[in-house]
Design an enzyme around this catalytic site. Structure first.
Site, PDB file in Angstrom:
ATOM      1  CB  SER A 185      14.019  45.102  73.224  1.00 59.85           C
ATOM      2  OG  SER A 185      13.220  46.113  73.741  1.00 59.85           O
ATOM      3  CG  ASP A 355      17.577  47.350  79.996  1.00 59.12           C
ATOM      4  OD1 ASP A 355      16.959  48.399  79.705  1.00 59.12           O
ATOM      5  OD2 ASP A 355      17.653  46.372  79.230  1.00 59.12           O
ATOM      6  CG  HIS A 388      17.074  48.138  76.184  1.00 63.40           C
ATOM      7  ND1 HIS A 388      16.422  47.225  76.989  1.00 63.40           N
ATOM      8  CD2 HIS A 388      16.388  48.147  75.019  1.00 63.40           C
ATOM      9  CE1 HIS A 388      15.397  46.714  76.345  1.00 63.40           C
ATOM     10  NE2 HIS A 388      15.347  47.253  75.150  1.00 63.40           N
TER      11      HIS A 388
END
Ligand SMILES: *[C@@H]1O[C@H](CO)[C@@H](O)[C@H](O)[C@H]1NC(C)=O
Ligand SMILES: *[C@@H]1O[C@H](CO)[C@@H](O)[C@H](O)[C@H]1NC(C)=O
Ligand SMILES: *[C@@H]1O[C@H](CO)[C@@H](O)[C@H](O)[C@H]1NC(C)=O
Ligand SMILES: *[C@@H]1O[C@H](CO)[C@@H](O)[C@H](O)[C@H]1NC(C)=O
Length: 413
Positions: A185, A355, A388
């Site tokens: 991320s 995601d 995620h």
């Protein structure tokens, strides 16, 4: 996107209900600085002891000081567990950089046999895990207290400009070798921004990008959208709140108690933020709440919101020509240009079809920037069912992501 009313424990709803708490945030208790430092120093080595050594691995704790004075805690797992992997020499270093609102422990939420750092160590790598500024173990600064507004005066631009070079240089010095980088991320955003500006490349061997973040226009994360669309972070910042801490919004302890009630399933707790994760066991949620989420700077949240609103990838915009000129020498913030990432750098990129933060359409924009990349130097993986948090917590993340990632590293010269 799930309708709001189907989610029992919904960050967005909690945020609305808990918003009043924001305005009665406690001032730091008397002597917090000293007391916290003492409490922390007795807890120092906590992660080494509780999450690494307890699993039979050696662990070292290092302290890295950035040019702007932040004291970063870095963990090292120098050796694997098995006799065959305890050869100390020439183990290539791998630096693991966590995402926003997380810290190094986010890499170790799965059991050791299934989590990335231990698998890397067992495969002959020298593993380094960074804690970014402002997280629980990296609250130190050479001259500021972590409740000073000035301590929280940064966005990910500073993580790119200061944290990353300091940790790279430190690991490079300690090991005498160029490093492999693995980011999740915001960690991917940091390294891509650096690479696009020709930084760190002399110390970098390869970059693995899990849930890559470069563009954010298409994000469907309800929490991100809510904060962005309502200018929440900007409002809080102008009220003098410089630290963004979900723990102040929702008491995690309460959440944890609620999640223990057998009839309550918190395993979709992350959905409003990350998208629908496919494969997280409910017990992982509790482990997560033991030490996450971590705080970040309000300015960092504002920077992310600017990216969501505009769809661009630039430095922090002060929304003021004079202020921008003062910082950047130009009236608008300079862009990070992803097409400038060198075409011959080995890249492993993995993204999830579900995601909400690293949305498929935004990843496509990034991949378009990388279209001239040397085809032999890039591996792109899409896991349709992953969101995620699956990248850190899915039962089969090892088979789905970590094994292919380690195979990619093993093949590099
Ligand atoms: C808080 O700190 C100030 C200054 O250090 C001190 O005078 C005061 O007695 C402290 N108050 C409490 C409740 O500890
Ligand atoms: C943050 O830094 C800028 C300069 O870079 C300064 O103008 C501003 O006053 C600082 N804000 C705080 C809260 O320290
Ligand atoms: C790394 O080594 C160089 C050269 O010896 C030294 O100048 C620098 O301060 C070191 N940096 C770190 C972060 O250890
Ligand atoms: C990025 O760099 C490329 C090649 O130098 C250039 O053509 C493009 O316009 C740049 N994009 C931005 C957004 O600056």
């Amino acid at each position: 996107m799930k309708p709001l009313n189907t989610i029992s424990l919904n960050y967005t709803i909690l945020l609305i209900f808990c918003a009043p708490n924001l305005f009665c945030l406690k001032a730091p208790a008397n002597g917090t600085g000293e007391a916290a430092l003492v409490a922390q120093s007795s807890d120092r080595g906590g992660t080494c002891k509780s999450m690494v050594e307890s699993n039979g691995y050696d662990c070292e704790e290092h302290w890295v000081i950035t040019k702007d004075g932040y004291v970063l805690n870095v963990l090292r797992i120098p050796l694997g567990r098995f006799v065959g992997c305890r050869k100390a020499r020439n183990r290539p270093p791998v630096l693991l950089q966590h995402g926003m609102l997380l810290d190094a422990r986010s890499w170790m939420l799965l059991p050791p046999k299934r989590s990335l750092p231990f698998n890397l160590a067992d495969n002959g790598y020298d593993v380094w895990l960074v804690n970014s500024r402002g997280t629980e173990y990296s609250e130190g600064h050479t001259s500021l207290n972590n409740y000073d507004p000035a301590y929280w005066n940064w966005s990910w631009d500073e993580l790119v400009a200061y944290d990353l070079p300091a940790t790279f240089q430190y690991v490079y010095n300690q090991t005498g070798q160029k490093l492999h980088f693995v980011g999740h991320s915001q960690g991917t955003l940091m390294v891509m921004a650096a690479m696009s500006r020709d930084q760190l490349l002399n110390m970098l061997r390869s970059a693995a990008l899990l849930c890559p973040i470069a563009y954010l226009r298409h994000t469907t994360s309800l929490l991100s959208r809510f904060i962005t669309d309502n200018f929440i972070a900007e409002a809080l910042h102008s009220l003098g709140l410089y630290k963004f801490d979900l723990n102040d919004l929702i008491t995690m302890r309460t959440l944890k108690i609620i999640c223990r009630i057998p009839s309550v399933d918190c395993s979709n707790m992350f959905t409003p933020y990350t998208g629908q994760n496919c494969c997280i066991k409910r017990s992982k949620t509790e482990i997560f709440l033991d030490h996450q989420p971590q705080p970040t700077a309000m300015k960092n949240v504002i920077h992310m919101c600017q990216m969501v609103r505009r769809g661009t990838l630039t430095m922090y915009d002060y929304n003021d020509c004079d202020e921008n000129i003062k910082h950047y020498g130009q009236p608008t913030p300079p862009a990070y240009n992803m097409t400038c990432i060198p075409n011959d750098l080995p890249i492993f990129l993995s993204y999830g079809g579900a995601d909400a933060l690293s949305d498929v359409n935004d990843v496509k924009l990034l991949l378009d920037c990388l279209r001239h990349h040397d085809p032999g130097k890039i591996v792109v993986q899409c896991i349709e069912s992953y969101a995620h948090a699956d990248y850190l917590m899915a039962e089969k993340a090892k088979e789905d992501v970590y094994d292919p990632l380690i195979a990619f590293l093993n093949k590099l010269p």
